[in-house]
Write a protein that holds these residues in place. Structure first.
Motif: not given
Length: 317
Positions: A105-127
């Motif tokens: 992935a080009p850097r301009r795409l890799a960084r925001p895509f990585a943030y999106v994946v990392d945000l999955l960890a912030a979703v509460p388990s009950i959700i």
């Protein structure tokens, strides 16, 4: 004439920092040991009063204190089966995402895509639990029925003898757990692959290697130990998950039948389900604490195994 080398002078700040670091390490080890001892001491009275075999009995009845009966085989099976299924699903996906973000992935795409994946960890388990039982389970039901119809001769895919309604079985729980551990495995793997020495990559490219050959010969060998460690971290996360599985799994009493399409409870969801009612009786609470002790040992063993695998790979790399 040669003079003996002088000893390095240790400044007060170095000594203070060394003492704090050593003390913190000792404190963590002591804390883990104290937790294990506490669980063991609280579980012993209930284990002594248990009228069933703790390791081999499928009974779980903590209401009648005069005939206390509890065992862990079904809890162990559901916990291990759902976690391993999650790991088998998450590992190849996480590996592909990490390699894509670091190598393609080009850097301009890799960084925001990585943030999106990392945000999955912030979703509460009950959700995740609500999504799993309300949205994902109906979608997986036709696939589950196809597996039981075509591969039912294999015990893992046989039709469960509990047949939980609404898709609240181990298979659905494993898929949801795979989504939950995806950011953990992906994040650690991405950081490891990104630290592959640049000169190794450039050297392989200079020799005429394709991008995939570069990954095979430099990136994967360099990051193999880190990927294994990331996978074990994800497995530890899956073993201890509570609320999502509490909502997904059907808690109908399970018989000794090892199918992914049966219901049941994991150690964590069983404790969450019954500990509030058992808290009024030390013996009943001790049964759940004994189950928690097994989960504690299981998680510790998984992490210790991961550390030994990583250390062995570093020795031979």
């Amino acid at each position: 004439m040669t003079t003996a080398p002088s000893k390095p002078v240790r400044r007060p700040g170095d000594r203070i920092f060394s003492g704090i670091a050593s003390g913190t390490g000792v404190f963590i080890v002591a804390l883990i040991g104290a937790i294990g001892i506490f669980l063991l001491l609280q579980a012993i009275p209930s284990l002594q009063a248990n009228n069933a075999n703790f390791l081999f009995s499928y009974a779980w009845d903590t209401n009648d204190l005069n005939n206390l009966r509890f065992g862990i085989p079904d809890l162990l099976w559901v916990t291990v089966a759902s976690s391993l299924l999650a790991l088998l699903l998450a590992m190849p996906i996480s590996l592909g995402i990490a390699l894509f973000l670091t190598q393609y992935a080009p850097r301009r795409l890799a960084r925001p895509f990585a943030y999106v994946v990392d945000l999955l960890a912030a979703v509460p388990s009950i959700i995740f639990g609500l999504w799993g039982i309300q949205v994902l389970a109906p979608v997986l039901t036709p696939f589950a029925e196809w597996l039981t119809a075509n591969l039912g001769w294999f015990p893992l895919f046989a039709k469960g003898n509990v047949n939980p309604a609404g898709g609240g079985h181990i298979f659905t729980a494993g898929v949801v757990l795979a989504v939950m551990i995806l950011p953990t495995v992906t994040g650690v793997s991405r950081e490891v692959f990104a630290r592959t020495p640049r000169e190794h990559i450039e050297g392989a490219l200079a020799l005429g290697a394709t991008r995939w050959e570069v990954i095979q010969t430099t990136v994967l060998p360099f990051g193999k130990a880190g990927f294994v460690n990331a996978s074990m971290l994800g497995l530890g996360r899956a073993l201890g998950e509570t609320m999502a599985l509490y909502l997904i799994l059907s808690t109908t009493a399970q018989q000794p039948f090892f199918s992914l399409f049966d219901g049941g409870s994991t150690f964590a969801s069983k404790i969450a389900l019954g500990i509030s009612e058992a808290a009024s009786s030390p013996l009943a609470a001790g049964a759940y604490i004994a189950a928690g002790l097994v989960l504690f040992v299981l998680t510790f063993a998984v992490n210790a195994t991961a550390r030994s695998i990583v250390a062995r790979k570093k020795e031979y790399s």
